[in-house]
Write a protein that holds these residues in place. Structure first.
Motif, PDB file in Angstrom:
ATOM      1  N   GLU A 146      -5.369   6.760  -0.177  1.00  0.00           N
ATOM      2  CA  GLU A 146      -4.504   5.603   0.021  1.00  0.00           C
ATOM      3  C   GLU A 146      -4.868   4.499  -0.956  1.00  0.00           C
ATOM      4  O   GLU A 146      -6.035   4.316  -1.307  1.00  0.00           O
ATOM      5  CB  GLU A 146      -4.636   5.083   1.457  1.00  0.00           C
TER       6      GLU A 146
ATOM      7  N   TYR B 114      -4.327   0.282  -1.480  1.00  0.00           N
ATOM      8  CA  TYR B 114      -3.944  -0.934  -0.765  1.00  0.00           C
ATOM      9  C   TYR B 114      -4.441  -2.127  -1.560  1.00  0.00           C
ATOM     10  O   TYR B 114      -5.618  -2.169  -1.950  1.00  0.00           O
ATOM     11  CB  TYR B 114      -4.537  -0.943   0.650  1.00  0.00           C
TER      12      TYR B 114
ATOM     13  N   ILE C 293      -4.172   6.602  -8.086  1.00  0.00           N
ATOM     14  CA  ILE C 293      -4.763   7.542  -7.143  1.00  0.00           C
ATOM     15  C   ILE C 293      -4.584   8.934  -7.740  1.00  0.00           C
ATOM     16  O   ILE C 293      -3.541   9.249  -8.318  1.00  0.00           O
ATOM     17  CB  ILE C 293      -4.111   7.440  -5.745  1.00  0.00           C
TER      18      ILE C 293
ATOM     19  N   MET D  53       4.101  10.832  -2.339  1.00  0.00           N
ATOM     20  CA  MET D  53       3.537   9.503  -2.140  1.00  0.00           C
ATOM     21  C   MET D  53       4.434   8.799  -1.142  1.00  0.00           C
ATOM     22  O   MET D  53       5.664   8.870  -1.238  1.00  0.00           O
ATOM     23  CB  MET D  53       3.514   8.706  -3.448  1.00  0.00           C
ATOM     24  N   ASN D  54       3.817   8.130  -0.187  1.00  0.00           N
ATOM     25  CA  ASN D  54       4.561   7.471   0.876  1.00  0.00           C
ATOM     26  C   ASN D  54       4.154   5.998   0.934  1.00  0.00           C
ATOM     27  O   ASN D  54       2.972   5.684   0.878  1.00  0.00           O
ATOM     28  CB  ASN D  54       4.240   8.159   2.207  1.00  0.00           C
TER      29      ASN D  54
ATOM     30  N   GLY E  12       0.812  -1.206   0.000  1.00  0.00           N
ATOM     31  CA  GLY E  12       0.000   0.000   0.000  1.00  0.00           C
ATOM     32  C   GLY E  12       0.848   1.259   0.000  1.00  0.00           C
ATOM     33  O   GLY E  12       2.044   1.234   0.300  1.00  0.00           O
ATOM     34  N   ALA E  13       0.200   2.364  -0.342  1.00  0.00           N
ATOM     35  CA  ALA E  13       0.853   3.673  -0.341  1.00  0.00           C
ATOM     36  C   ALA E  13      -0.204   4.734  -0.108  1.00  0.00           C
ATOM     37  O   ALA E  13      -1.396   4.515  -0.333  1.00  0.00           O
ATOM     38  CB  ALA E  13       1.580   3.917  -1.661  1.00  0.00           C
ATOM     39  N   GLU E  14       0.245   5.901   0.362  1.00  0.00           N
ATOM     40  CA  GLU E  14      -0.688   6.998   0.604  1.00  0.00           C
ATOM     41  C   GLU E  14      -0.165   8.282  -0.026  1.00  0.00           C
ATOM     42  O   GLU E  14       1.049   8.474  -0.156  1.00  0.00           O
ATOM     43  CB  GLU E  14      -0.900   7.203   2.109  1.00  0.00           C
TER      44      GLU E  14
ATOM     45  N   THR F  35       3.163   2.690   2.648  1.00  0.00           N
ATOM     46  CA  THR F  35       2.605   2.298   3.946  1.00  0.00           C
ATOM     47  C   THR F  35       2.808   0.813   4.235  1.00  0.00           C
ATOM     48  O   THR F  35       2.922   0.421   5.391  1.00  0.00           O
ATOM     49  CB  THR F  35       1.103   2.632   4.027  1.00  0.00           C
TER      50      THR F  35
ATOM     51  N   ALA G 213      -2.903  13.036   4.982  1.00  0.00           N
ATOM     52  CA  ALA G 213      -3.233  11.993   4.003  1.00  0.00           C
ATOM     53  C   ALA G 213      -4.497  12.380   3.245  1.00  0.00           C
ATOM     54  O   ALA G 213      -5.505  12.724   3.849  1.00  0.00           O
ATOM     55  CB  ALA G 213      -3.428  10.658   4.703  1.00  0.00           C
TER      56      ALA G 213
END
Length: 126
Positions: free
Chosen positions: A83, A85, A96, A108-109, A67-69, A111, A80
């Protein structure tokens, strides 16, 4: 009289045509201000927006459990705004899209896991 009504209708139609033409020209001029880019970006890096609203679309290749947010913020990207996933079998391209106000920071981070960046697209809007 009928002639007066015809003259009134003709002048009204002319006024509407002029208004529509000027509106179309104004919208076209605004659309010309929109810019498109596929900049070189990476997950985890922070970027700073310009003076326009920016639409960012990020596509990631996600395996099961990854996943990423998307994060934005005026000083640092800490809020945020969406997200991704993957709960299925994986190897899925997911996208996204989020909007970044002028002068805000964004990124983008990751997760979960190690999703791979597939594509990053940006539009600078009005």
């Amino acid at each position: 009289s009928v002639d007066a009504v015809v003259v009134y209708v003709d002048s009204t139609v002319d006024a509407v045509v002029v208004y529509v033409d000027s509106t179309v020209d104004a919208v076209a001029a605004k659309l010309d201000d929109i810019s498109f880019a596929e900049p070189l970006r990476s997950i985890g890096s922070t970027y700073t927006n310009s003076g326009k609203i920016r639409q960012v679309t990020v596509c990631l290749n996600l395996e099961s459990g990854e996943g990423a947010e998307a994060l934005i913020g005026s000083i640092a990207p800490s809020e945020a705004v969406g997200e991704l996933y993957e709960t299925g079998t994986g190897n899925t391209i997911s996208a996204i899209t989020f909007f970044v106000p002028p002068s805000y920071k964004y990124k983008m981070n990751i997760t979960y896991g190690t999703p791979a960046l597939y594509k990053w697209i940006e539009y600078d809007l009005l």
